[in-house]
Structures are given as C-alpha cells and as structure tokens.
Motif scaffolding. Structure first.
Motif, PDB file in Angstrom:
ATOM      1  N   THR A  61     -36.816  26.788   7.299  1.00 50.10           N
ATOM      2  CA  THR A  61     -36.779  28.058   8.197  1.00 50.10           C
ATOM      3  C   THR A  61     -35.360  28.077   8.984  1.00 50.10           C
ATOM      4  OG1 THR A  61     -39.133  27.699   8.407  1.00 50.10           O
ATOM      5  CG2 THR A  61     -38.151  29.265   9.881  1.00 50.10           C
ATOM      6  N   PHE A  98     -32.456  31.238   8.531  1.00 52.76           N
ATOM      7  CA  PHE A  98     -32.646  31.873   9.779  1.00 52.76           C
ATOM      8  C   PHE A  98     -30.911  31.871  10.299  1.00 52.76           C
ATOM      9  CE2 PHE A  98     -32.919  32.461  14.397  1.00 52.76           C
ATOM     10  CZ  PHE A  98     -33.431  33.525  14.355  1.00 52.76           C
ATOM     11  N   THR A 158     -28.387  33.446   8.056  1.00 55.28           N
ATOM     12  CA  THR A 158     -28.538  34.938   7.983  1.00 55.28           C
ATOM     13  C   THR A 158     -28.157  35.607   9.300  1.00 55.28           C
ATOM     14  OG1 THR A 158     -30.371  34.886   6.495  1.00 55.28           O
ATOM     15  CG2 THR A 158     -30.039  36.747   7.558  1.00 55.28           C
ATOM     16  N   GLN A 159     -28.575  35.001  10.302  1.00 55.94           N
ATOM     17  CA  GLN A 159     -28.026  35.669  11.670  1.00 55.94           C
ATOM     18  C   GLN A 159     -26.524  35.624  11.989  1.00 55.94           C
ATOM     19  OE1 GLN A 159     -29.978  34.294  15.252  1.00 55.94           O
ATOM     20  NE2 GLN A 159     -31.349  35.903  15.199  1.00 55.94           N
ATOM     21  N   THR A 170     -35.417  37.877   9.045  1.00 52.12           N
ATOM     22  CA  THR A 170     -34.445  37.740   9.907  1.00 52.12           C
ATOM     23  C   THR A 170     -33.498  38.896   9.754  1.00 52.12           C
ATOM     24  OG1 THR A 170     -34.267  35.296   9.428  1.00 52.12           O
ATOM     25  CG2 THR A 170     -32.452  36.307  10.537  1.00 52.12           C
ATOM     26  N   THR A 213     -37.662  37.917  15.602  1.00 50.58           N
ATOM     27  CA  THR A 213     -37.334  36.821  16.372  1.00 50.58           C
ATOM     28  C   THR A 213     -37.511  35.345  15.697  1.00 50.58           C
ATOM     29  OG1 THR A 213     -39.440  36.604  17.369  1.00 50.58           O
ATOM     30  CG2 THR A 213     -37.903  38.210  18.227  1.00 50.58           C
ATOM     31  N   GLN A 214     -36.757  34.415  16.246  1.00 50.98           N
ATOM     32  CA  GLN A 214     -36.820  33.013  15.593  1.00 50.98           C
ATOM     33  C   GLN A 214     -38.455  32.714  15.911  1.00 50.98           C
ATOM     34  OE1 GLN A 214     -34.805  30.271  17.739  1.00 50.98           O
ATOM     35  NE2 GLN A 214     -35.842  28.507  16.915  1.00 50.98           N
ATOM     36  N   VAL A 270     -40.403  34.409  12.898  1.00 49.11           N
ATOM     37  CA  VAL A 270     -40.174  34.043  11.694  1.00 49.11           C
ATOM     38  C   VAL A 270     -40.698  32.533  11.437  1.00 49.11           C
ATOM     39  CG1 VAL A 270     -38.143  32.970  10.014  1.00 49.11           C
ATOM     40  CG2 VAL A 270     -37.997  34.948  11.254  1.00 49.11           C
TER      41      VAL A 270
END
Length: 426
Positions: A33, A37, A40-41, A231, A236-237, A240
């Motif tokens: 994860t 994440f 991508t962010q 994402t 949000t984290q 996800v």
C-alpha cells in the motif's frame, strides 16, 4: 517413535512456520500500500504502475531459483537469506532514492517473497500428516491473507511523508526470522527441480491452465493498480489502507462459499459464474463514486474475492483431472504460467494507461473475465458435464501465494494422491 515422527504428528509443530509468515505478511501489506500511494502522490505514477509487473517478474525468478537454492543451502538458511532480501528492498525504499530504485526494490521483494512461500509450503507439507494437512494449509493461507490486510490497515496509521512505514517493514521482517530460526522441525528432503510441461497441462485441463493464466493477470492487476487508482482520485491515506484491508476479506466472503459450491457442482459452471461476477463488479467499479466510499469498498471486496476464486477453483479443476504422477509437473507449470501472466498483463496496462486513462486496469479485468468466460462456455459445449467422482475437495488458496508445495518436495505428489484417494473413498 522417533523424535522426527513426534514432530511430524503434532499440529503445534508447524506454529513457527505460520507465525513467521504471518508476521512477514504484515510487512508485505504495509509495502503493497505504501509504495503505490507515495509514488502516486509524489507524481511518479509511471513508477507506481511499473512496480506492479516488476513485483511479478521478481516472483517468476523466485519460482525458478528456489529449487536450486534450497538444494544448495537448505530450507532454514535460505529462508533467512530471502528475508534479508526483503529487508534490503525495504531499506532501498526507506533511503529516499529515485523512483527507479523503488521498482528494483519491488522486484527484489517479489523474488524473495516467492522463495519464502515455496519454503513455507514445502516445510508445512513435510511436517503435516495426511489427517490435518488440508486444514493446516487452509489456516496458513487465511492467516497470511488477513495479515496482508492488517498490514495495509497499519500503513493507514503512520505518516506517509516519512520513512517510518518501510522501517516498520524492516522491523517485522527481522522479527519474522526468529520463529523459523529457532524451530526444531527437521529440514524437508531436497526439492525436485522445476518441470514445466505446458503441453501436458493443456492436455489435462485446458480450462484449468487458461484459468490460472487469467487469474495471474487479474490478481496482480486488481491488487497492484487499485491503490494507485484510489490515490489518483483523491482518496486519503487512511481510506486507501482501509480499502486494501477490505479487499483481502474477499477470501472469506467470496472465495470460501464459491469454493464449497464448486465441490458440489461442475467447477467450470462456478468459474463461469465467477467471471460474470467479476464483470458486474468491474462495471460497478467504473460507475461508483469515490464520495460513496462504503459502496466502493463493497464493490472492490467482491472484485478482489472473485479474482481469488478464479485462481483456487481453476487450480482445483486442473488437479481433478490429473493423475498422481502428473501432480509435480502440473503444479510447476501452473505456477510459472501464473507468474508469467502476472508480469505481462500489468506491464501492458502500465504502457496503455497513459493513453487510455486511469480506469484502463478495470477495463482490462472485464475483458479478461469475458474472454475466459467465453472459453468456458466453449469447453462446456465441447466436453459436457464433468463426472462427480473426478473431484477432490476444494481448499482455500490465494492468488497472492504460489501453490508450490508439490514443486519443492518429492513426497508431495504421493501425499496429494493419497489424500485424493481418501476423499474419493469418502
């Protein structure tokens, strides 16, 4: 009774293996994860996508290298070495290196994790008696997959803008070495070599072979691209992480009941229904809004669970049609077929997504499910219903864990044959 025999008859004797792999799975869930994440962010979506086939390609290398390496140093030493490789991969990510290094780290993890799976399954198969081997393996699969989800949830509880998550992975992976490092279980015999025979597997069960190929692409795509997709849509984290946790529970709510049904009906009919379920879930995933997050989680729970069902039921269908002497090459062939598809399909999506959009992976899953379903219909018309006495009991299996016990232990084929005979007599 010898000391080794005493170890083999006690279900508690395998606790060290299951505990080690369950702890390691927590780290795997965190990293599965964290990597998509964070990449991508940070705008490195290309790297997040490319990390998915890199993971699968590493797994393919692990399948090929596991046998020779186990023969060279033994199960326990190689387990420690492969866990060390997992730690190396986590350190590369924690070091805040360029994105290309993250892709290399995921490939290293893929190779090391498949070696770990093969060692664990071989050891479990060797230590367990015929009376409780099936239950032990099912408990092993369930513990691992639920721990993956737990790791994903744990990622949601730590800051993503620091290297704390990969450092936690280093800690839990080192911790996972201890139970097996201290086990008194004897090492299994030297493993058999990987024997890949696609022609033989096709002759035994075309539906099984094609199903494993389909599940390779389906599983790696849905598990690898879902966190990227979420994402990109501003999830949000914590959400996800929760989404990835919920997807793992599909093993309980989707695969388990469909697996039981496949013991009573023609498995091909169950596979056809599962393909339809994947298509419906895929269409729903295209339409559901990210503002209705609870509904989104339900859709992806069905999505992930149905994909896992294709893998387990296709494996069972292939084994139903196999003679005892074919178990080892069939298992090896299906394992390599799954890993190959799990590399090629995500790689294709990685290059197609910039052109066709972030939902490309969902369309790809729908197309694969439709194509496999059409092939099942063709085979049903061509061959007709399967005799009930050909079936063995369905076992819970995850497409995220290679089914490699027969590939790594010479006596596994005989054990499977005996278990199958007992099931048919019952």
């Amino acid at each position: 009774m010898t000391a080794q025999a005493q170890v083999r008859v006690s279900p508690l004797s395998i606790a060290s293996i299951i505990i080690s792999m369950t702890i390691a799975a927590i780290g795997s869930g965190i990293m599965a994860t964290y990597v998509p994440f964070v990449l991508t962010q940070s705008g490195e979506t290309w790297a997040a996508r490319l990390a998915v086939p890199a993971l699968a390609f590493g797994g393919l290398l692990g399948c090929v290298l596991a046998g020779p390496l186990i023969r060279r140093v033994g199960h326990a030493r190689l387990f420690a070495c492969s866990m060390a490789m997992v730690i190396i991969g986590a350190v590369l990510i924690a070091a805040d290196l360029p994105a290309a290094w993250w892709i290399l780290a995921r490939a290293i993890y893929g190779a090391a994790s498949n070696v770990n799976f093969i060692i664990a399954q071989s050891w479990l198969n060797h230590a367990a008696s015929n009376e409780w081997r099936g239950r032990a393996m099912s408990f092993f699969y369930m513990s691992f997959v639920l721990a993956l989800g737990g790791g994903a949830w744990l990622f949601g509880q730590v800051p993503a803008d620091t290297n704390l998550a990969p450092l936690i992975v280093v800690f839990v992976t080192a911790l996972a070495i201890l139970p097996i490092g201290l086990t008194r279980l004897p090492n299994p015999p030297a493993p058999a070599s990987v024997s890949v025979n696609v022609k033989m597997a096709w002759k035994i069960s075309p539906v099984g072979l094609v199903g494993v190929l389909a599940s390779g692409g389906l599983s790696m795509v849905v598990q690898g691209f879902t966190p990227i997709y979420a994402t990109l849509n501003g999830v949000t984290q914590g959400e996800v992480a929760l989404l990835m946790l919920v997807m793992q529970t599909g093993l309980l709510f989707i695969q388990y009941p469909l697996g039981i049904i496949s013991d009573r009906l023609d498995r091909r009919v169950v596979l056809l229904f599962t393909c339809g379920l994947i298509v419906v879930a895929g269409i729903a995933a295209l339409m559901v809004s990210f503002t209705t997050f609870v509904l989104l989680m339900i859709v992806f729970l069905v999505f992930g669970g149905a994909v896992e069902t294709v893998y387990s039921v296709a494996n069972a269908h292939a084994n139903d049609r196999a003679d005892p002497g074919d178990f080892v090459p069939l298992s090896s062939t299906l394992l390599v077929a799954w890993s190959t598809a799990a590399t090629i399909v995500p790689l294709a999506i990685t290059f197609l997504a910039p052109e066709f959009g972030q939902q490309t992976f969902i369309y790809a899953i729908i197309l694969v499910a439709i194509a496999y379903g059409a092939y099942i219909v063709f085979r049903l018309k061509e061959r007709g219903p399967a005799p009930e006495d050909e079936r063995e009991s369905h076992e819970m299996r995850s497409a995220q864990m290679p089914n490699a016990a027969t590939m790594t232990e010479p006596g596994a084929a005989e054990a499977q044959a005996e278990a199958k005979a007992q099931a048919l007599e019952g």
